[in-house]
Design an enzyme around this catalytic site. Sequence first.
Site: not given
Length: 253
Positions: A60, A62, A64-65, A115, A136, A175
């Site tokens: 996705h 975001h 942090d990805h 998400h 996520d 995560h």
Amino acid sequence: MHIESIPMWEGSGNNYAYLVTDEKTKEAVIIDPANPSEVLPSLKKAVDGGTKVTNIINTHHHHDHAGGNAEILKTYKVPIIGGKDCDKVTKTPSHGETFTIGESIKVKAFHTPCHTQDSICYLFEDGNDKAVFTGDTLFIGGCGRFFEGTPKEMDKALNETLAALPDDTKVYPGHEYTKGNVKFAIKVAQSEPIKKLESFANSNKQTQGKFTIGDEKKHNVFMRLDDPAVQKFTSKTERVDVMAALREAKNSM
């Protein structure tokens, strides 16, 4: 297939990137390489050993990805497969679309909006080996927050789309959140599967790839919306209401 987990733990997110390699051809993809400083050394070691990186895959958009895409592209000029909102994305596979890595690994994309609306989970199959990279959407013993979606969408993502995968499919989430997830789960239901997960999480720093879709159906309260203990905790009985109440309770922990 060979799966190398690359913990990206310099920040607070305890993220994972994954390097997945077809052992016959040495062709490989890197999944969610969000922090290049932690990922590039692993990629260099693999490439020096004969591995060829063919794609970046994102679950996705975001940061942090997908936030490491631009930096990774400076060294590895490869197409990016991911959700429509991912940085520098080249191709967004449709729901149910398949593609291959090397000769042996078949990948199937599953759209799991909630998400984020561009969330995609990827099922990798190589012979009898099956792994799903869930970003996520699904964590070990938990699920992601509903940032761009609804409880109904998460119920569908977890309990229709992912629950339909073979029970022996190993789960690789985005995560390492298992300790926190099981701390919540044990408040909801004190079942033996949840107690077993709690014991494992307390004695292992990393839990990715150690549990299957079949395990999640037993110890993940977000995949047990019809469980009387879960319904009692939420004081709800309708699936969507149970999901909403669970997420709200987890958010306020």
